[in-house]
Design a protein around this motif. Sequence first.
Motif, PDB file in Angstrom:
ATOM      1  N   VAL A   4       0.851  -1.185   0.000  1.00 58.44           N
ATOM      2  CA  VAL A   4       0.000   0.000   0.000  1.00 58.44           C
ATOM      3  C   VAL A   4       0.889   1.238   0.000  1.00 58.44           C
ATOM      4  O   VAL A   4       2.022   1.201   0.466  1.00 58.44           O
ATOM      5  N   VAL A   5       0.345   2.316  -0.539  1.00 56.25           N
ATOM      6  CA  VAL A   5       1.066   3.587  -0.517  1.00 56.25           C
ATOM      7  C   VAL A   5       0.039   4.715  -0.454  1.00 56.25           C
ATOM      8  O   VAL A   5      -0.988   4.669  -1.141  1.00 56.25           O
ATOM      9  N   PRO A   6       0.266   5.709   0.414  1.00 51.33           N
ATOM     10  CA  PRO A   6      -0.674   6.832   0.475  1.00 51.33           C
ATOM     11  C   PRO A   6      -0.541   7.719  -0.763  1.00 51.33           C
ATOM     12  O   PRO A   6       0.567   7.970  -1.245  1.00 51.33           O
ATOM     13  N   GLY A   7      -1.688   8.148  -1.275  1.00 54.89           N
ATOM     14  CA  GLY A   7      -1.687   9.022  -2.434  1.00 54.89           C
ATOM     15  C   GLY A   7      -2.124  10.426  -2.057  1.00 54.89           C
ATOM     16  O   GLY A   7      -1.976  10.863  -0.912  1.00 54.89           O
ATOM     17  N   THR A   8      -2.656  11.131  -3.017  1.00 53.26           N
ATOM     18  CA  THR A   8      -3.150  12.479  -2.768  1.00 53.26           C
ATOM     19  C   THR A   8      -4.462  12.414  -1.989  1.00 53.26           C
ATOM     20  O   THR A   8      -4.962  11.349  -1.663  1.00 53.26           O
ATOM     21  N   TRP A   9      -5.035  13.558  -1.724  1.00 54.57           N
ATOM     22  CA  TRP A   9      -6.308  13.645  -1.023  1.00 54.57           C
ATOM     23  C   TRP A   9      -7.051  14.872  -1.544  1.00 54.57           C
ATOM     24  O   TRP A   9      -6.492  15.673  -2.292  1.00 54.57           O
ATOM     25  N   THR A  10      -8.308  14.970  -1.235  1.00 56.39           N
ATOM     26  CA  THR A  10      -9.079  16.127  -1.683  1.00 56.39           C
ATOM     27  C   THR A  10      -9.308  17.096  -0.543  1.00 56.39           C
ATOM     28  O   THR A  10      -9.400  16.709   0.614  1.00 56.39           O
ATOM     29  N   GLU A  11      -9.393  18.355  -0.901  1.00 54.92           N
ATOM     30  CA  GLU A  11      -9.692  19.426   0.037  1.00 54.92           C
ATOM     31  C   GLU A  11     -10.830  20.245  -0.539  1.00 54.92           C
ATOM     32  O   GLU A  11     -10.964  20.370  -1.753  1.00 54.92           O
ATOM     33  N   VAL A  12     -11.656  20.766   0.314  1.00 51.18           N
ATOM     34  CA  VAL A  12     -12.759  21.610  -0.141  1.00 51.18           C
ATOM     35  C   VAL A  12     -12.329  23.065   0.005  1.00 51.18           C
ATOM     36  O   VAL A  12     -12.071  23.543   1.109  1.00 51.18           O
ATOM     37  N   VAL A  13     -12.230  23.750  -1.122  1.00 49.55           N
ATOM     38  CA  VAL A  13     -11.829  25.150  -1.147  1.00 49.55           C
ATOM     39  C   VAL A  13     -12.958  25.949  -1.778  1.00 49.55           C
ATOM     40  O   VAL A  13     -13.315  25.719  -2.930  1.00 49.55           O
ATOM     41  N   ASP A  14     -13.529  26.854  -0.994  1.00 47.99           N
ATOM     42  CA  ASP A  14     -14.674  27.661  -1.473  1.00 47.99           C
ATOM     43  C   ASP A  14     -15.791  26.778  -2.011  1.00 47.99           C
ATOM     44  O   ASP A  14     -16.408  27.077  -3.041  1.00 47.99           O
ATOM     45  N   GLY A  15     -16.018  25.664  -1.323  1.00 46.02           N
ATOM     46  CA  GLY A  15     -17.109  24.768  -1.698  1.00 46.02           C
ATOM     47  C   GLY A  15     -16.802  23.854  -2.856  1.00 46.02           C
ATOM     48  O   GLY A  15     -17.679  23.116  -3.310  1.00 46.02           O
ATOM     49  N   VAL A  16     -15.561  23.853  -3.327  1.00 46.35           N
ATOM     50  CA  VAL A  16     -15.180  23.027  -4.477  1.00 46.35           C
ATOM     51  C   VAL A  16     -14.141  22.001  -4.034  1.00 46.35           C
ATOM     52  O   VAL A  16     -13.194  22.334  -3.313  1.00 46.35           O
ATOM     53  N   HIS A  17     -14.321  20.727  -4.472  1.00 44.29           N
ATOM     54  CA  HIS A  17     -13.347  19.689  -4.174  1.00 44.29           C
ATOM     55  C   HIS A  17     -12.122  19.867  -5.074  1.00 44.29           C
ATOM     56  O   HIS A  17     -12.246  19.834  -6.304  1.00 44.29           O
ATOM     57  N   VAL A  18     -10.968  20.050  -4.477  1.00 43.96           N
ATOM     58  CA  VAL A  18      -9.735  20.188  -5.249  1.00 43.96           C
ATOM     59  C   VAL A  18      -8.725  19.167  -4.755  1.00 43.96           C
ATOM     60  O   VAL A  18      -8.748  18.744  -3.600  1.00 43.96           O
ATOM     61  N   CYS A  19      -7.826  18.768  -5.655  1.00 43.02           N
ATOM     62  CA  CYS A  19      -6.826  17.760  -5.322  1.00 43.02           C
ATOM     63  C   CYS A  19      -5.646  18.409  -4.606  1.00 43.02           C
ATOM     64  O   CYS A  19      -5.262  19.549  -4.916  1.00 43.02           O
ATOM     65  N   SER A  20      -5.059  17.676  -3.701  1.00 40.68           N
ATOM     66  CA  SER A  20      -3.903  18.199  -2.963  1.00 40.68           C
ATOM     67  C   SER A  20      -2.703  18.430  -3.877  1.00 40.68           C
ATOM     68  O   SER A  20      -1.750  19.108  -3.485  1.00 40.68           O
ATOM     69  N   CYS A  21      -2.737  17.881  -5.105  1.00 41.96           N
ATOM     70  CA  CYS A  21      -1.628  18.093  -6.036  1.00 41.96           C
ATOM     71  C   CYS A  21      -1.594  19.520  -6.561  1.00 41.96           C
ATOM     72  O   CYS A  21      -0.594  19.955  -7.137  1.00 41.96           O
ATOM     73  N   GLY A  22      -2.698  20.248  -6.402  1.00 43.98           N
ATOM     74  CA  GLY A  22      -2.745  21.641  -6.822  1.00 43.98           C
ATOM     75  C   GLY A  22      -3.227  21.869  -8.236  1.00 43.98           C
ATOM     76  O   GLY A  22      -3.437  23.013  -8.649  1.00 43.98           O
ATOM     77  N   ASP A  23      -3.435  20.794  -8.996  1.00 44.11           N
ATOM     78  CA  ASP A  23      -3.906  20.920 -10.372  1.00 44.11           C
ATOM     79  C   ASP A  23      -5.423  21.032 -10.371  1.00 44.11           C
ATOM     80  O   ASP A  23      -6.131  20.063 -10.058  1.00 44.11           O
ATOM     81  N   LEU A  24      -5.938  22.183 -10.742  1.00 43.65           N
ATOM     82  CA  LEU A  24      -7.385  22.394 -10.735  1.00 43.65           C
ATOM     83  C   LEU A  24      -8.098  21.540 -11.784  1.00 43.65           C
ATOM     84  O   LEU A  24      -9.300  21.332 -11.691  1.00 43.65           O
ATOM     85  N   ALA A  25      -7.350  21.048 -12.772  1.00 47.22           N
ATOM     86  CA  ALA A  25      -7.938  20.197 -13.808  1.00 47.22           C
ATOM     87  C   ALA A  25      -7.574  18.732 -13.598  1.00 47.22           C
ATOM     88  O   ALA A  25      -7.672  17.928 -14.534  1.00 47.22           O
TER      89      ALA A  25
END
Length: 220
Positions: free
Chosen positions: A39-60
């Motif tokens: 197993v390996v931990p990956g990225t995670w999601t964060e809610v910014v201004d009501g939008v789910h965004v990836c911890s990688c920082g890529d909005l797309a």
Amino acid sequence: MFIVEETIAGADAVQIPTQRGESLLDTAVRYAEERHWDVVPGTWTEVVDGVHVCSCGDLACSAPGAHPGRPDWAAQSTGSATVARRMWQQRPDASILLPTGRTFDAISVPETAGLLALARMERMGLTPGPVTRTPHRRTEFFVLPGAAAKLPELVRELGWALPSLDLAVLGEGAYVAAPPTRVGCRGAVQWVRRPTRENRWLPDAEELASALAYACGRDR
């Protein structure tokens, strides 16, 4: 604990078990401890201004919260329950990724084809290994390593050309996201056939090739 929460219309209304009551940490530890999966931990999601965004920082990002977060992710994976616990204690909301090409490969097909194939396997008396359903509407069948090398010839012998089927193999250097990892706002990866004592011994790709190729051919 695995609880049946929903069914998907399709081949024999295959039931989809949804995992509840366990943290990502506990689940990652259990995969390493009970199934001996790396197993390996990956990225995670964060809610910014009501939008789910990836911890990688890529909005797309095409798989927000469900992909490796560093280029050396494969070297960071572990089969140790102790190390896995430490990793997720440091990042408890990280996704759970399972490297393929080690203890298993994964054959990925469209969801409708996967459910049709499962129904066909049951009629044929076959016991598939664990199978996941992703929010991208794919089903992933866990099989013995080496499927990537075998499948093109197996499919050709069945009268199909692999490029003509929406069928892919995840082997060495790839990974699958494991339940209950969430993919942005799309939902969570779920077990269609969860890991059990009965399917601990994984099938070879050859055992499932006919049912999967047939289902993918019908799903085109």
